[in-house]
Scaffold this active site. Structure first.
Site, PDB file in Angstrom:
ATOM      1  CG  ASN A  99      -1.302   1.519   1.104  1.00 35.99           C
ATOM      2  OD1 ASN A  99      -1.666   1.708   2.434  1.00 35.99           O
ATOM      3  ND2 ASN A  99      -2.284   1.859   0.155  1.00 35.99           N
ATOM      4  CD  GLU A 485     -19.111  10.984  -1.520  1.00 33.72           C
ATOM      5  OE1 GLU A 485     -18.596  11.600  -0.736  1.00 33.72           O
ATOM      6  OE2 GLU A 485     -16.781  10.394  -1.386  1.00 33.72           O
ATOM      7  CE  LYS A 601     -14.482   6.267   5.673  1.00 36.12           C
ATOM      8  NZ  LYS A 601     -15.914   7.335   5.243  1.00 36.12           N
TER       9      LYS A 601
HETATM   10  C1  AGP Z   1     -16.105  11.848   1.812  1.00 32.77           C
HETATM   11  O1  AGP Z   1     -17.300  11.690   1.152  1.00 32.77           O
HETATM   12  C2  AGP Z   1     -15.034  11.795   1.115  1.00 32.77           C
HETATM   13  N1  AGP Z   1     -14.687  10.343   1.142  1.00 32.77           N
HETATM   14  C3  AGP Z   1     -13.727  12.276   1.176  1.00 32.77           C
HETATM   15  O2  AGP Z   1     -13.406  13.450   0.811  1.00 32.77           O
HETATM   16  C4  AGP Z   1     -12.767  12.684   2.430  1.00 32.77           C
HETATM   17  O3  AGP Z   1     -13.046  13.216   3.569  1.00 32.77           O
HETATM   18  C5  AGP Z   1     -11.301  12.803   2.563  1.00 32.77           C
HETATM   19  O4  AGP Z   1     -10.991  11.379   1.577  1.00 32.77           O
HETATM   20  C6  AGP Z   1     -10.989  12.897   3.993  1.00 32.77           C
HETATM   21  O5  AGP Z   1     -11.024  11.736   4.529  1.00 32.77           O
HETATM   22  P1  AGP Z   1     -10.374  11.763   5.666  1.00 32.77           P
HETATM   23  O6  AGP Z   1     -11.754  12.657   7.204  1.00 32.77           O
HETATM   24  O7  AGP Z   1      -9.933  10.499   6.266  1.00 32.77           O
HETATM   25  O8  AGP Z   1      -8.838  12.962   6.050  1.00 32.77           O
END
Ligand code: AGP
Length: 606
Positions: A99, A485, A601
């Site tokens: 990863n 999204e 995610k």
């Molecule tokens: C929101 O629905 C998203 N999946 C995305 O914008 C997310 O909030 C962003 O990638 C930040 O992630 P984090 O809060 O884990 O830092």
């Protein structure tokens, strides 16, 4: 992005690894694969494009036995989505799951003459090849030499063909957690995949090597000296990682909000006052700063925008909200008088992490608002406030966002008090309003079928505009991201007053508009702006504070009245309504709500 997992112990590895991959699938779902080490040290690999369920069927077709293995679920970065690029990658005696991104993989491929010997287009296979190049029976030496050659981020699970039943792990930036389980040990990209086997885990320190065996885990630093893991305890129930009877995690997570917001807020209200004693945060952190700068991405950044609106008007402190991905590349100005607040659900978003490091290098104080305990952003920051949202599995963030908002309300209340904008009575009254937010949100959630009905009117839209002013605009940015999204409908949130400076040209009778009106001082302007789009034929879906007067003459597409709270807190019920709107559009379109295309995610690549 990408999820990795490893298990070695007394049981068959395949089922445990594939089950774990299913939990980690939210980190990427382009392809999945597994490698299992046999008693004689040889390694069997199964991998395919598609979801973990496809890998499961593949494994069933060609049985794969053994009690030690590694697995991977991929979000493609280098190399397209095809079987060959799926992990694990084997090169010589080395098999890896990876990863992260190896930035200098082209140079390494050239240096070690790998070009014609690689079977994939991935940076990860190059890393496997470099490991194999250095491996002459001493895994530590091979790992040490390889790591020195790599530029970029990595979390590796490694099998060496002649060392049976042991997994080696090493990382830089990208996460690995390790736990001891009954009769064995496991590693994973995050604790949710370990949850059903153990509650005790540690975060693999960067540039350390862990050796996982049936008998337990050994940890060494890069010079080969034994090191002591810092054990932690998983703070949420395994049950909380299940769908709990809902068709999608997203719905479950939306519905959990009243409870998790209460769990985030209550421990931080003492004697009626917002208080961060439980987090060990001293008041001078709030007193001494001259300005605040939020760094975050996506939804977390949108939470920061709400925080900015609150702080500036109630604390009267200058606050900027910066996209973490732009922060250091724009030479952001922060110094010892700046409080940098990093907001992140996962705590692993690389841009946010790098922004924190940049802020610290520039002498700023750093405070993290993070959901996942022990995550990198939390560890890199001077102080941390954990949101008690529990595991958020759906890619679209919902309860993490509103618990971040809850923390930002608490921060606003405490800061306003310690900096003198609030007296004790005002601070207490502010805290007591926040305690009412779960009930107001519950009232919206109880009417979810009304929103389901409303959602039908935008199901077939190509574009949806969203308009609001002040706090309403801030939350619409998030509402619009949610719709984009998971429903793939193009949507834009606009500050209502800005529409007529260009964008109104796009408004026609085929462009539904979602309007939010919850702020008393802005409502008359809001309603005028709404009339402007109605005059151009747009059907308007209105989410309005229930105590405001509705123009019954206007032709509304639909109206949803939001339970009334003080204006500053209307963000909470309105956010729940917008989340449900996006959810039902995606659901009724028959999409995979929890795993929208192209997304993952946890975003651990820049
Ligand atoms: C929101 O629905 C998203 N999946 C995305 O914008 C997310 O909030 C962003 O990638 C930040 O992630 P984090 O809060 O884990 O830092």
């Amino acid at each position: 992005m990408c999820g990795i997992i490893g298990y070695t112990g007394g049981k068959e590895a395949e089922g445990i690894i594939v089950d774990g991959l299913e939990i980690l699938e939210y980190r990427g779902y382009d392809s999945a694969g597994i490698a299992v080490s046999q008693k004689d040290g040889s390694v069997q690999i199964r991998k395919c494009v598609g979801r973990v369920r496809d890998l499961r069927s593949l494994c069933r077709k060609g049985e794969i036995q053994g009690t030690c293995g590694i697995g991977h679920t991929r979000w493609a970065t280098h190399g397209g989505v095809c079987d060959a690029n799926a992990h694990p990658h084997r090169f010589g005696k080395v098999t890896v799951v990876h990863n992260g991104i190896i930035e200098n993989y082209r140079g390494l491929a050239k240096k070690y003459n790998l070009q014609d010997r690689l079977r994939s287009q991935t940076d990860s296979e190059v890393a496997a090849a470099v490991l194999a190049h250095f491996y002459n029976g001493d895994p530590f030496a091979a790992i040490r030499k390889t790591v020195l050659k790599l530029k970029g981020t990595f979390a590796f699970g490694i099998l060496f063909e002649d060392i049976s039943e042991a997994i080696f792990a090493v990382r830089n930036v990208s996460p690995i957690v390790i736990g001891q389980v009954q009769e064995g040990s496991m590693l994973a990209s995050d604790v949710t995949a370990l949850g059903q086997y153990t509650k005790e885990y540690f975060v693999l320190p960067e540039f350390h090597v862990a050796v996982l065996k049936k008998e337990g885990v050994e940890l060494y630093d890069m010079s080969g000296e034994p090191a002591e893991p810092e054990w932690m305890t998983v703070s949420w129930d395994v049950d909380k990682s299940s769908k709990g009877g809902y068709p999608f995690y997203m719905e479950k997570e939306i519905m959990e909000q009243p409870q998790v917001i209460a769990e985030t807020v209550q421990p931080r209200i003492c004697g009626g006052m917002p208080d961060f004693g439980v987090d060990g945060i001293p008041d001078n952190l709030f007193e001494d700063c001259k300005r605040i700068c939020v760094v975050a991405c996506g939804t977390a950044m949108h939470a920061g925008l709400v925080g900015k609106a609150l702080m500036q008007s109630l604390v009267r402190i200058h606050m900027d909200v910066e996209l973490a991905s732009e922060f250091m590349y724009t030479d952001a100005i922060v110094d010892e008088e700046t409080l940098v607040i990093a907001i992140s659900q996962s705590g692993e978003t690389i841009d946010t992490l790098e922004a924190v490091k940049y802020a610290k290098k520039n002498s700023a104080k750093t405070l993290a608002i993070v959901n996942v305990r022990g995550a990198s952003v939390a560890r890199a920051s001077d102080y941390v406030i954990y949101t008690n949202a529990g595991p958020e599995i759906a890619v679209a963030s919902t309860k993490a966002y509103t618990t971040q908002l809850a923390v930002l309300y608490l921060l606003t209340g405490r800061m306003a008090y310690v900096r003198g904008s609030f007296g004790e009575t005002e601070a207490k009254s502010f805290a007591s309003q926040l305690l009412l937010a779960p009930e107001a949100m519950q009232q919206v959630l109880d009417r979810k079928e009304e929103i389901h009905y409303i959602a039908r009117s935008i199901l077939n839209a190509k574009d949806v505009f969203m308009m609001g002013r002040g706090l309403d605009y801030s939350i619409l940015l998030e509402g619009s991201l949610k719709l984009k999204e998971i429903s793939y409908i193009h949507s834009e949130a606009y500050a209502s007053g800005e529409l007529k400076h260009g964008t109104i040209a796009l408004i026609t009778e085929d462009t539904p508009v979602v309007a939010v009106v919850t702020q008393s001082k802005l409502q008359s302007k809001e309603f005028s702006n709404i009339k402007e789009v109605q005059s151009r034929g747009a059907g308007v879906i209105l989410f309005m504070k229930e105590t405001f007067e509705l123009d019954k003459e206007a032709a509304w597409e639909s109206v949803f009245q939001l339970p009334a709270m003080e204006d500053s807190f209307m963000v909470m019920p309105a956010s729940a309504a917008l989340q449900l709107l996006a959810y039902y559009v995606s659901l009724d379109k028959g999409l995979d709500v929890d795993k929208p295309r192209n997304l993952a995610k946890v975003v651990t690549v820049e």
